[in-house]
Design a protein around this motif. Structure first.
Motif, mmCIF file in Angstrom:
data_model
loop_
_atom_site.group_PDB
_atom_site.id
_atom_site.type_symbol
_atom_site.label_atom_id
_atom_site.label_comp_id
_atom_site.label_asym_id
_atom_site.label_seq_id
_atom_site.Cartn_x
_atom_site.Cartn_y
_atom_site.Cartn_z
ATOM 1 N N ASP A 70 0.780 -1.414 -0.246
ATOM 2 C CA ASP A 70 -0.037 0.079 0.023
ATOM 3 C C ASP A 70 0.978 1.075 0.084
ATOM 4 N N TYR A 71 0.675 2.209 -0.987
ATOM 5 C CA TYR A 71 1.177 3.335 -1.023
ATOM 6 C C TYR A 71 0.791 4.426 -0.099
ATOM 7 N N ASN A 112 9.680 14.956 -7.222
ATOM 8 C CA ASN A 112 10.410 14.407 -5.777
ATOM 9 C C ASN A 112 9.546 13.422 -5.327
ATOM 10 N N ALA A 113 8.291 12.888 -5.942
ATOM 11 C CA ALA A 113 7.353 11.724 -5.699
ATOM 12 C C ALA A 113 7.824 10.561 -6.488
ATOM 13 N N GLU A 114 8.785 10.601 -7.529
ATOM 14 C CA GLU A 114 9.187 9.784 -8.277
ATOM 15 C C GLU A 114 10.126 8.630 -7.747
ATOM 16 N N ILE A 115 10.272 7.395 -8.211
ATOM 17 C CA ILE A 115 10.725 6.609 -7.254
ATOM 18 C C ILE A 115 12.451 6.598 -7.358
ATOM 19 N N ASN A 120 10.427 6.050 0.312
ATOM 20 C CA ASN A 120 9.409 5.084 0.722
ATOM 21 C C ASN A 120 8.722 4.637 -0.696
ATOM 22 N N LEU A 121 8.720 5.034 -1.727
ATOM 23 C CA LEU A 121 8.072 4.479 -2.770
ATOM 24 C C LEU A 121 9.124 3.251 -3.398
ATOM 25 N N PHE A 122 10.554 3.609 -3.259
ATOM 26 C CA PHE A 122 11.535 2.476 -3.637
ATOM 27 C C PHE A 122 11.473 1.377 -2.621
ATOM 28 N N ALA A 127 9.846 -4.224 -1.938
ATOM 29 C CA ALA A 127 8.747 -5.041 -1.224
ATOM 30 C C ALA A 127 8.466 -6.119 -2.345
ATOM 31 N N CYS A 128 7.354 -5.592 -3.232
ATOM 32 C CA CYS A 128 7.138 -6.185 -4.384
ATOM 33 C C CYS A 128 7.897 -7.201 -5.201
ATOM 34 N N HIS A 129 9.308 -6.698 -5.146
ATOM 35 C CA HIS A 129 10.074 -7.662 -6.134
ATOM 36 C C HIS A 129 10.305 -8.827 -5.283
ATOM 37 N N LYS A 130 10.540 -8.645 -4.094
ATOM 38 C CA LYS A 130 10.719 -9.864 -3.332
ATOM 39 C C LYS A 130 9.759 -10.774 -3.152
#
Length: 359
Positions: A70-71, A112-115, A120-122, A127-130
Motif C-alpha cells: 500500500d502506497y 520528488n515523488a518519483e521512485i 518510501n516508494l522505492f 517489497a513487491c520485487h521480493k
C-alpha cells in the motif's frame, strides 16, 4: 494448502467467464497484517523485507488471493512535504499539510515523488520485487494507490480541496492532471514486475461530493489511469468508500475490471447496474460483522453476499466492504476466511454447472 489454480489463473478465468476451482477471496488486511504476524504496524512497515515477509507469511498461512503493498492515501503527501504522524496500530495520518491552497500545490516539485527520489516508494517497489521472486508469477501482488482526488487531499486539507472544487475548478484540474500523469509514470516499474493495481478513492464517494462533481473531477482522471494500467497488462480494482449508488452507471465508463463496494451498497442493486460490464467485490461489513460479530454472524453475512452476487455475469469476489480493523480478533479473522473459502468453493461449483449447460 495447494490449490488447482494460481490466483492469476483464477482471476483470468473469472473475468473471462471460464470455469474455476473456486471464486477468488479478498482479504483487505493492510492494517492488521503486522498484528497477525506478531508485530505492530510500524514494525511491519519498517523495511522492504519486513513488508514482504509479513505478506508472504500471511498468504501462505491462509487461503486468499491477493497480497497487498500500500502506497497509502497519504503517500503522495509524505513524498512532497506533508508531515505525517505514525501510529503503532494504524496507517499514518497527516499532522501538517504541505500546502494551504491549490495555488501552492501547483508550485510543488512533483518529481520528488518519483521512485528515484522517494525512498518510501522505492522501499515498496523492493517489497513487491521480493514477493514476486519468492512466490512466482502465479501470485497476485497488488500495489495500491489512491485516486487522484484523494491523493490531492494528502497535500492540502480535504475541506480546502472540496471548497476549491467550486471556487477554483481550473486549478483543481491542473493539479489532478499532474497527479494522474505522475501516477501513470509511478506504476510502470511495478508493472514490469508483473504486479497488479488497486485504486482506493474515498474522496470520490458521493458521501463527500455530488455525482456531478464525480463526473467532472474524478471520472476522466480515473479512466485515464485505468487505461494506462491496462496497457501495463494489469487488471484493475477500484474501491470507493461510502455511498456510490448514484454513480454506479458511471463506473462502467471508467473501464475498471473489478469494482469494490462499501458495505452500505446493496450487492443486488450493484449487480443490476454493473453486472454485465464489471466484476463485483464485496462487501461484508468490516466493523459491524468481521470485528464486532460472532462467527455465526460472519458466516451468515458472507453467505448473504454470495447469495446476492455469485452469479454476477462478469464475476464476483467475496471481500470486506473496506479495511478490516486492527483490533479484530484472530478468531474472527479465521471465521471470515473459513466462511469465504466454503462459499467460494460451493458457489464456484454452481457457476461451473451453469457454464457447462450453456456450452
Amino acid at each position: 494448502m495447494r490449490e488447482a489454480m494460481t490466483p492469476k489463473e483464477r482471476r483470468q478465468a473469472l473475468l473471462s467467464g471460464q470455469e474455476l476451482d473456486r471464486l477468488p477471496i479478498e482479504f483487505t488486511h493492510n492494517s492488521i497484517v503486522s498484528k497477525l504476524n506478531g508485530q505492530n504496524y510500524l514494525q511491519g512497515q519498517a523495511s522492504a523485507d519486513s513488508i514482504a515477509d509479513q505478506e508472504i507469511a500471511l498468504y501462505q498461512r491462509y487461503c486468499y488471493d491477493h497480497l497487498n503493498v500500500d502506497y497509502g492515501l497519504n503517500g503522495l503527501g509524505r513524498a512532497l512535504g506533508s508531515r505525517l504522524l505514525d501510529f503503532p496500530d494504524s496507517a499514518p495520518a497527516v499532522d501538517h499539510y504541505a500546502c494551504a491552497s491549490i495555488d501552492e500545490v501547483l508550485e510543488l516539485s512533483f518529481s520528488n515523488a518519483e521512485i528515484t527520489k522517494d525512498p518510501n516508494l522505492f522501499k515498496l517497489y523492493q517489497a513487491c520485487h521480493k514477493m514476486v521472486k519468492v512466490l512466482g508469477p502465479g501470485a497476485i501482488v497488488q500495489f495500491e494507490i489512491p485516486g487522484p482526488l484523494t491523493a490531492l487531499t494528502s497535500l492540502m486539507e480535504a475541506e480546502y480541496v472540496l471548497r476549491a472544487l467550486r471556487r477554483q475548478p481550473d486549478q483543481i484540474h491542473q493539479a489532478l492532471r499532474i497527479i494522474t500523469d505522475l501516477f501513470k509514470k509511478m506504476i510502470e516499474p511495478f508493472a514490469e514486475l508483473g504486479v497488479y493495481f488497486w485504486i482506493s478513492d474515498p474522496v470520490a464517494s458521493t458521501s463527500l461530493i455530488s455525482p456531478k462533481q464525480f463526473k467532472i473531477f474524478c471520472q476522466s482522471y480515473l479512466t485515464d489511469l485505468v487505461a494506462h494500467m491496462h496497457t501495463c497488462q494489469s487488471s484493475v480494482i477500484l474501491h470507493i468508500c461510502g455511498n456510490t449508488v448514484k454513480i454506479l452507471d458511471d463506473i462502467i465508463s471508467i473501464g475498471v475490471d473489478i469494482f469494490s463496494l462499501d458495505e452500505i451498497v446493496d450487492l443486488s442493486l450493484a449487480k443490476d447496474h454493473l453486472g454485465h460490464s464489471v466484476c463485483l467485490l464485496g462487501n461484508v461489513a468490516p466493523v459491524k460483522t468481521i470485528y464486532q460479530g460472532t462467527p455465526s454472524d460472519i458466516r451468515e453475512e458472507v453467505d448473504d453476499c454470495f447469495t446476492k452476487a455469485w452469479d454476477n455475469p462478469k464475476g464476483f469476489i467475496i471481500g470486506p466492504g473496506c479495511g478490516i480493523p486492527y483490533a479484530t480478533s484472530v478468531k474472527n479473522i479465521e471465521s471470515y476466511l473459513s466462511a469465504c473459502l466454503a462459499g467460494a468453493t460451493s458457489y464456484a461449483k454452481k457457476r461451473n454447472r451453469i457454464l457447462n449447460e450453456i456450452k
